[in-house]
Design an enzyme around this catalytic site. Structure first.
Site, short mmCIF file in Angstrom:
data_model
loop_
_atom_site.label_atom_id
_atom_site.label_comp_id
_atom_site.label_asym_id
_atom_site.label_seq_id
_atom_site.Cartn_x
_atom_site.Cartn_y
_atom_site.Cartn_z
N GLU A 418 0.82 -1.21 0.00
CA GLU A 418 0.00 0.00 0.00
C GLU A 418 0.86 1.27 0.00
O GLU A 418 0.81 2.08 0.92
CB GLU A 418 -0.92 0.01 1.23
CG GLU A 418 -2.01 -1.04 1.19
CD GLU A 418 -3.18 -0.69 0.28
OE1 GLU A 418 -3.07 0.28 -0.49
OE2 GLU A 418 -4.18 -1.41 0.33
N GLU A 488 -4.00 -10.60 -0.18
CA GLU A 488 -4.83 -10.52 1.03
C GLU A 488 -6.26 -10.85 0.61
O GLU A 488 -6.75 -10.33 -0.38
CB GLU A 488 -4.82 -9.10 1.64
CG GLU A 488 -3.47 -8.70 2.19
CD GLU A 488 -3.44 -7.27 2.75
OE1 GLU A 488 -4.49 -6.75 3.15
OE2 GLU A 488 -2.33 -6.70 2.78
C1 IPT Z 1 -5.12 -3.84 3.68
C2 IPT Z 1 -3.75 -3.68 4.23
O1 IPT Z 1 -2.79 -4.08 3.30
C3 IPT Z 1 -3.52 -4.45 5.48
O2 IPT Z 1 -2.35 -3.99 6.09
C4 IPT Z 1 -4.68 -4.32 6.40
O3 IPT Z 1 -4.84 -2.98 6.75
C5 IPT Z 1 -5.90 -4.79 5.72
O4 IPT Z 1 -6.14 -4.05 4.57
C6 IPT Z 1 -7.14 -4.65 6.54
O5 IPT Z 1 -7.06 -5.24 7.79
S1 IPT Z 1 -5.53 -2.35 2.86
C7 IPT Z 1 -7.23 -2.46 2.50
C8 IPT Z 1 -8.01 -1.68 3.50
C9 IPT Z 1 -7.50 -1.94 1.13
#
Ligand code: IPT
Length: 956
Positions: A418, A488
């Site tokens: 990010e 993720e």
């Molecule tokens: C994504 C992040 O990469 C991760 O660090 C964490 O924040 C996760 O979301 C949510 O728990 S960013 C996402 C909000 C687009």
């Protein structure tokens, strides 16, 4: 006129990576050069600003006797019972003004002091290096009064040459650590901000002629079965691998027959790199990672990642993890069928990577880089697109790659997380590709994949993933040729994630989809004396993101959550399906490399959930991807007429490094006959006497039709219930505005339904109670009819529900709730042992289960709906037996749903005198909307006409 009183702290806001440190190199433990751990108790002084104190404390002879003490490794805000400040949690917002590279004047600064003697046998020749494995976020270092330099890059190693400064005794090591620095702009990961020296500090002797940096290249040619080894070394020497009869010079290649390394078969060969002055042990894994035919291939085969994102976390120590905790993570991962880890969002303690090599996990090693907070200003001034910051980015890339390059487990280098897009990222990718062409590069933030070898996304919905799988997603030419992973997905916040099985189906269906990594491994709850576990806001932060930091597959103490148990089942390496009627099992090896010879299979046959017979099942040692049909034995002869089913399990045939023989790896269940539904003729008729009505064993209030007791078990009357304490996934993330049912339900008023009594009718064979259940201010409602019948002993409740009005939202749940004065032990026949919901039920195994009411609760850090058991045929508790027609969802707790809904922490929940029981005909799906898709349509609980029944009897 302006002047600064203390120019000595200027480095804090300098975008450069630092001064004085040695070039990065491989992290290794020498066989013969001694080292001295400087972990332990250090003297500590906290100041409010970066320049509050001068550097006199670094001078030998300084009297720090009056200072406090902290443990190193550690974070000062987690020590001293609040005397040293508190943790701050923000997701992507910088907890300071975005004014790069400036940081607040209020900049907690910890002076650390440690005096040490060299061991008596410390060699007098050679040099020495002082190594810091991790300091957040910026440190300035002095040894014996001489300044060594200063550095940033919190989760990266920094070494200083110190041989010339060492004395046999009374060495004074002084480290000034600033919480905020220019580096903080590059470290905006979603986690607690935790300053301190949180990884090891070590003094390493460096013998003359010792090993400096080295790079092990160990590839595998799957067409010949041979491995090629070459070790490049700064200092010439020899490389020996006894098991392979290898004895070569550094820089020289040799090719021999080897067993390859994979996450499934983590074969490591012990070797030695010997230079004139030193011997260093090597653990060599031969494998080749390539991008070929649009796929990520290792040793010639496409891999499917069944991964997780791992932050380093310990509920008391923060990111200061010891080896045993790291091993616990790896063991838990292996025991739950995971095969991959993304080290979100920074390189982990190096010992964790040793464990990944040893136990077998594919690793995406991610750089310590995130600038997410710049999204608030449309990425304006983003450091990754500003050449002034590029040296810092390249320094970070180099410190990761050089430190970790000798781990066979690492298949991808990730540029960070990010951070938008920009020239700095491209520079990192170019440097990495050049330095290590034998691995691939990952970065999610650029969907055009300019710098990467894989198209990676986070939280893409199922339908989009399906499109990507079919290559119908368009995109740049480069992207169209790349494989896809979800770096993720499956946001494991609170109850959930739901929909994992549906993702896995897609991953297995399309070649282009090479799996994904659940967000995330562990809840970052901070152990707290009053709250149990604290989350964002509990330390009075002015800006915070609440419990968004509690989104792991394991609880803060590493107890597996139901999400992990579900994931284990969804990704099991062997698929077992059956045709119970014909007694056939179909077994498929879903691994990428290993055959099934490590597993033993076992069949068992259950009648009404109780195993009546079991035995070994001979399954061939299928190669990866192969299936076979195996005949089950003749079903056991058993006089009882109950429900019959088969269960087939795959167990470890022998002890392994990560689990003992008989550990269950995979299982399947299939019915061998239908379940007989509970039914009886309604022979009793309701009898009215004064203010009560009796029917069989039951007594009702004559005016309201409310059930009062069954036999001698008093109950508070069952009524229709549609409310559940919204889960984090029901509530949804704030950016998903239109389908956040947790919010819409509340707006509609489903948490305050009113029950209007229409009529109580005592008929010939039934007591019928008609009601209308609806929230204030709305015209929608649920016409609800309760029909009670009995055969004298048993009592049947049939519920029929007819929605009225325009229901635009699904229902949270649909069933009845009642209270029992006394209940503790619970036994049931149905899904278990853990909780399940419509889209998290893969791991729910049909059987006989027992629990206490308290053990039925899943301790989500922020209280919310939990603990339902699926497919329940019958349950016994509090003197009652309840059978379902059809099967039902069962929940019991010592507080009401309203109390559960109101609680912020587990400690807000106090058991009352009543056990509240929910018997549900339906539950709405869970989904992953706290950061992803809601439940898929097939898991919606639509407001539709429904009928369901329960049969009650007493057990005493
Ligand atoms: C994504 C992040 O990469 C991760 O660090 C964490 O924040 C996760 O979301 C949510 O728990 S960013 C996402 C909000 C687009």
């Amino acid at each position: 006129m302006s002047y600064r009183t203390s120019p000595s702290a200027d480095y804090v806001e300098d975008v450069s990576p630092g001064r004085g440190a040695l070039p990065p190199r491989a992290w290794y433990a020498s066989s013969d050069a001694p080292s001295l751990s400087l972990n332990g108790s250090w003297r500590f002084r906290l100041s409010a600003t970066a320049d509050a104190e001068d550097d006199a404390f670094a001078e030998p002879g300084y009297d720090a006797g009056g200072w406090a003490e902290v443990a190193v490794p550690g974070h000062w805000v987690l020590q001293g019972d609040g005397a040293f400040g508190s943790p701050i949690y923000t997701n992507h917002l910088y907890p300071f003004p975005v004014d790069p590279p400036h940081v607040p004047t209020e900049n907690p600064t910890g002076d650390h002091l440690r005096v040490f003697d060299l061991p008596s046998d410390w060699p007098s020749d050679g040099g020495a290096v002082l190594r810091f494995d991790g300091v957040e976020s910026c440190a300035r270092v002095w040894l014996n009064g001489t300044e060594l330099g200063e550095f940033k890059g919190s989760r990266l190693p920094h070494e200083f040459a110190v041989g010339h400064l060492l004395k046999p005794g009374g060495n004074v090591l002084a480290v000034r650590v600033h919480q905020w620095s220019a580096g903080s702009y590059l470290e905006d990961q979603d986690q607690w901000w935790l300053p301190g020296i949180f990884r090891d500090v070590t003094l390493l002797h460096r013998p003359a002629g010792g090993v400096g940096d080295f790079f092990v290249h160990a590839s595998y040619d799957h067409t010949t079965g041979e491995g090629t080894l070459r070790v490049d070394s700064d200092v010439d020497g020899r490389v020996t691998v006894p098991a392979l009869d290898i004895d070569i010079a550094t820089g020289e290649s040799v090719t021999v027959a080897v067993e390859p390394w994979t996450a499934e078969t983590p074969k490591l060969y012990d070797g030695v790199l010997a230079t004139e002055g030193e011997r260093v042990p090597l653990r060599i894994g031969f494998r080749t990672v390539v991008l070929e035919d649009g796929l990520i291939k290792v040793n010639g085969r496409a891999v499917l990642f069944k991964g997780v994102n791992r932050h380093e976390w310990h509920h008391e120590k923060g990111r200061a993890l010891d080896l045993e905790t790291m091993r616990e993570d790896v063991l838990l991962m292996k025991r739950h069928n995971l095969n991959a880890v993304r080290t979100s969002h920074y390189p982990p303690h190096p010992a964790f990577l040793d464990l990944c090599d040893e136990y077998g996990l594919w690793v995406i090693d991610e750089c310590d880089l995130e600038t997410h907070g710049f999204t608030e200003q449309d990425w304006r001034d983003n450091p990754v697109d500003d050449d002034r910051w590029t040296p810092a980015l390249l320094d970070r890339a180099a410190r990761m790659v050089e430190r970790d390059k000798n781990h066979p487990s690492i298949v991808f280098w990730s540029l960070g997380n990010e951070a938008g897009t920009g020239r700095g990222l491209t520079a990192m990718a170019e440097w990495i590709h050049d330095r290590d062409p034998e691995r691939l590069v990952h970065y999610e933030g650029d969907w055009n994949c300019r710098d990467t070898d894989v198209y990676s996304r986070m939280y893409a919905f199922h339908d989009e993933v399906d499109k990507i799988g079919q290559r119908l997603d368009g995109g740049t030419r480069k992207r169209r040729e790349l494989p896809f992973i979800q770096c993720e997905y499956g946001h494991a916040m609170g109850n959930g994630p739901g929909g994992l099985a549906d993702y896995q189906e897609l991953f297995e269906k399309y070649e282009r989809l090479q799996g994904g990594f659940i967000w995330e491994w562990i809840d970052h709850g901070v152990k707290h004396p009053e709250l149990g576990y604290a989350y964002g806001g509990d330390f009075g932060e002015e800006l915070h993101d609440g419990n968004f930091v509690c989104d792991g597959l394991v609880f803060p103490d590493r107890t597996p959550s139901p999400g992990l148990v579900e994931y284990k089942k969804v990704i099991e390496p062997v698929h077992i399906e059956g045709d119970g009627a014909n007694g056939i099992v179909r077994v498929t090896n879903k691994q990428d490399f290993a055959d099934l010879s490590a597993l033993a299979f076992e069949w068992s046959c259950q009648v009404d959930g109780e195993t009546v017979e079991s035995g070994a099942l001979a399954v061939p040692a299928l190669a990866p991807g192969e299936s076979a049909e195996v005949k089950l034995p003749e079903p056991p002869v058993d006089g009882r007429g109950g429900e019959r089913q088969w269960t087939v399990r795959a167990l470890l045939a022998d002890d392994t490094l990560w689990a003992a023989k008989d550990h269950v790896v995979a299982w399947g269940q299939f019915a061998a006959g239908a379940r007989p539904l509970p039914s009886f003729p309604a022979t009793d008729r309701p009898v009215r006497e004064a203010d009560r009505i009796t029917l069989g064993p039951a007594e009702f209030d004559a005016r309201t039709g409310a059930l009062r007791s069954i036999g001698d078990v008093e109950v508070s009357a069952p009524r229709l219930d549609v409310w559940r304490a919204p889960t984090d996934n029901d509530a949804g993330a704030e950016w998903q505005t239109d389908t956040r049912y947790g919010m819409l339900w509340r707006t509609l008023g489903l948490h305050r339904m009113r029950h209007r009594l229409v009529s109580v009718e005592a008929g010939d064979d039934a007591l019928t109670v008609r009601t209308r259940v609806a929230p204030a201010a709305r015209e929608v409602g649920l016409d609800t009819v309760y029909r009670w019948t009995s055969d004298g002993e048993r009592l049947r409740l049939s519920v029929s529900v007819t929605p009225e009005g325009d229901w635009t939202v699904p229902l949270p749940r649909l069933g009845v709730r009642f209270g029992l004065a006394q209940a503790d032990r619970v036994e049931w026949f149905g899904g278990g042992p853990g909780e399940a919901y419509p889209d998290t039920r893969t791991a729910s195994m049909i059987g006989r289960w027992q629990s206490s009411v308290d053990e039925l609760q899943t301790p989500y850090l922020r209280p919310q709906e939990n603990g339902a058991r699926a497919d329940v045929r019958w349950v016994e508790l509090g003197g009652l037996r309840i059978e379902g027609d059809p099967e039902f969802w069962f929940t019991a707790r010592r507080w009401t749903t309203e109390q559960l809904d109101a609680a912020r922490h587990r400690t807000d929940l106090t058991p009352g005198d009543t056990v509240w029981v929910n018997l549900d005909h339906g539950q709405h799906g869970i989904g992953s909307q706290s950061c992803g898709p809601g439940p898929l349509p097939q898991y919606f609980l639509k407001a539709e006409p429904a009928e369901f029944a329960f049969v009650f009897s007493t057990t005493t």
